[in-house]
Scaffold this motif. Structure first.
Motif, PDB file in Angstrom:
ATOM      1  N   THR A  12       0.850  -1.191   0.000  1.00  0.00           N
ATOM      2  CA  THR A  12       0.000   0.000   0.000  1.00  0.00           C
ATOM      3  C   THR A  12       0.885   1.239   0.000  1.00  0.00           C
ATOM      4  O   THR A  12       1.995   1.231   0.515  1.00  0.00           O
ATOM      5  N   THR A  13       0.391   2.260  -0.607  1.00  0.00           N
ATOM      6  CA  THR A  13       1.110   3.524  -0.631  1.00  0.00           C
ATOM      7  C   THR A  13       0.248   4.574   0.042  1.00  0.00           C
ATOM      8  O   THR A  13      -0.977   4.484   0.042  1.00  0.00           O
ATOM      9  N   THR A  14       0.888   5.550   0.597  1.00  0.00           N
ATOM     10  CA  THR A  14       0.148   6.644   1.216  1.00  0.00           C
ATOM     11  C   THR A  14       0.343   7.894   0.386  1.00  0.00           C
ATOM     12  O   THR A  14       1.314   8.022  -0.351  1.00  0.00           O
ATOM     13  N   TYR A  15      -0.602   8.782   0.488  1.00  0.00           N
ATOM     14  CA  TYR A  15      -0.546  10.043  -0.239  1.00  0.00           C
ATOM     15  C   TYR A  15      -0.547  11.176   0.770  1.00  0.00           C
ATOM     16  O   TYR A  15      -1.427  11.246   1.626  1.00  0.00           O
ATOM     17  N   ASP A  16       0.457  12.012   0.678  1.00  0.00           N
ATOM     18  CA  ASP A  16       0.525  13.185   1.535  1.00  0.00           C
ATOM     19  C   ASP A  16       0.022  14.378   0.735  1.00  0.00           C
ATOM     20  O   ASP A  16       0.584  14.697  -0.316  1.00  0.00           O
ATOM     21  N   PRO A  17      -1.056  15.016   1.185  1.00  0.00           N
ATOM     22  CA  PRO A  17      -1.563  16.177   0.450  1.00  0.00           C
ATOM     23  C   PRO A  17      -0.559  17.332   0.502  1.00  0.00           C
ATOM     24  O   PRO A  17       0.322  17.355   1.361  1.00  0.00           O
ATOM     25  N   PRO A  18      -0.680  18.297  -0.396  1.00  0.00           N
ATOM     26  CA  PRO A  18       0.206  19.447  -0.374  1.00  0.00           C
ATOM     27  C   PRO A  18       0.089  20.213   0.939  1.00  0.00           C
ATOM     28  O   PRO A  18      -0.918  20.118   1.643  1.00  0.00           O
ATOM     29  N   GLU A  19       1.128  20.963   1.277  1.00  0.00           N
ATOM     30  CA  GLU A  19       1.139  21.728   2.524  1.00  0.00           C
ATOM     31  C   GLU A  19      -0.025  22.706   2.624  1.00  0.00           C
ATOM     32  O   GLU A  19      -0.473  23.027   3.716  1.00  0.00           O
ATOM     33  N   CYS A  20      -0.504  23.187   1.492  1.00  0.00           N
ATOM     34  CA  CYS A  20      -1.578  24.181   1.502  1.00  0.00           C
ATOM     35  C   CYS A  20      -2.955  23.547   1.687  1.00  0.00           C
ATOM     36  O   CYS A  20      -3.963  24.242   1.788  1.00  0.00           O
ATOM     37  N   PHE A  21      -3.042  22.217   1.738  1.00  0.00           N
ATOM     38  CA  PHE A  21      -4.327  21.530   1.853  1.00  0.00           C
ATOM     39  C   PHE A  21      -5.044  21.919   3.149  1.00  0.00           C
ATOM     40  O   PHE A  21      -4.524  21.776   4.243  1.00  0.00           O
ATOM     41  N   THR A  22      -6.270  22.427   2.988  1.00  0.00           N
ATOM     42  CA  THR A  22      -7.112  22.803   4.127  1.00  0.00           C
ATOM     43  C   THR A  22      -8.422  22.032   3.963  1.00  0.00           C
ATOM     44  O   THR A  22      -9.230  22.370   3.106  1.00  0.00           O
ATOM     45  N   PRO A  23      -8.631  20.965   4.733  1.00  0.00           N
ATOM     46  CA  PRO A  23      -9.808  20.122   4.533  1.00  0.00           C
ATOM     47  C   PRO A  23     -11.121  20.801   4.880  1.00  0.00           C
ATOM     48  O   PRO A  23     -11.188  21.652   5.757  1.00  0.00           O
ATOM     49  N   GLU A  24     -12.164  20.396   4.159  1.00  0.00           N
ATOM     50  CA  GLU A  24     -13.516  20.871   4.458  1.00  0.00           C
ATOM     51  C   GLU A  24     -13.897  20.391   5.853  1.00  0.00           C
ATOM     52  O   GLU A  24     -13.586  19.252   6.218  1.00  0.00           O
ATOM     53  N   PRO A  25     -14.593  21.203   6.614  1.00  0.00           N
ATOM     54  CA  PRO A  25     -15.030  20.752   7.939  1.00  0.00           C
ATOM     55  C   PRO A  25     -16.219  19.793   7.816  1.00  0.00           C
ATOM     56  O   PRO A  25     -16.988  19.856   6.853  1.00  0.00           O
ATOM     57  N   ASP A  26     -16.348  18.897   8.754  1.00  0.00           N
ATOM     58  CA  ASP A  26     -17.501  17.980   8.843  1.00  0.00           C
ATOM     59  C   ASP A  26     -17.728  17.159   7.576  1.00  0.00           C
ATOM     60  O   ASP A  26     -18.867  16.999   7.133  1.00  0.00           O
ATOM     61  N   ASN A  27     -16.657  16.672   6.973  1.00  0.00           N
ATOM     62  CA  ASN A  27     -16.771  15.847   5.787  1.00  0.00           C
ATOM     63  C   ASN A  27     -15.822  14.665   5.969  1.00  0.00           C
ATOM     64  O   ASN A  27     -14.634  14.851   6.133  1.00  0.00           O
ATOM     65  N   PRO A  28     -16.338  13.412   5.949  1.00  0.00           N
ATOM     66  CA  PRO A  28     -15.455  12.264   6.152  1.00  0.00           C
ATOM     67  C   PRO A  28     -14.450  12.077   5.010  1.00  0.00           C
ATOM     68  O   PRO A  28     -13.416  11.463   5.197  1.00  0.00           O
ATOM     69  N   TYR A  29     -14.745  12.598   3.827  1.00  0.00           N
ATOM     70  CA  TYR A  29     -13.849  12.534   2.679  1.00  0.00           C
ATOM     71  C   TYR A  29     -13.637  13.959   2.178  1.00  0.00           C
ATOM     72  O   TYR A  29     -14.137  14.335   1.119  1.00  0.00           O
ATOM     73  N   PRO A  30     -12.937  14.776   2.949  1.00  0.00           N
ATOM     74  CA  PRO A  30     -12.844  16.201   2.633  1.00  0.00           C
ATOM     75  C   PRO A  30     -12.016  16.539   1.405  1.00  0.00           C
ATOM     76  O   PRO A  30     -11.011  15.892   1.116  1.00  0.00           O
ATOM     77  N   LEU A  31     -12.492  17.531   0.704  1.00  0.00           N
ATOM     78  CA  LEU A  31     -11.705  18.169  -0.341  1.00  0.00           C
ATOM     79  C   LEU A  31     -11.112  19.415   0.298  1.00  0.00           C
ATOM     80  O   LEU A  31     -11.390  19.739   1.439  1.00  0.00           O
TER      81      LEU A  31
END
Length: 51
Positions: free
Chosen positions: A4-23
């Motif tokens: 398995t591989t993991t993905y690290d989002p970019p440093e600027c990534f700010t997840p949507e609140p209250d979303n189990p699969y945030p953009l």
């Protein structure tokens, strides 16, 4: 055994609140408009979801 591989989002990534699969909600950066992780991103494609 499957590796398995993991993905690290970019440093600027700010997840949507209250979303189990945030953009990303973006950080008002110019590059956010073209990022596929941005919640408001829409490709310039006539067959896109909201076309």
């Amino acid at each position: 055994m499957k590796e398995t591989t993991t993905y690290d989002p970019p440093e600027c990534f700010t997840p949507e609140p209250d979303n189990p699969y945030p953009l990303c909600i973006g950080k008002d950066m110019k590059r956010c408009k073209k990022c596929q992780l941005w919640a408001e991103w829409e490709p310039e494609d006539p067959y896109a979801v909201n076309a």
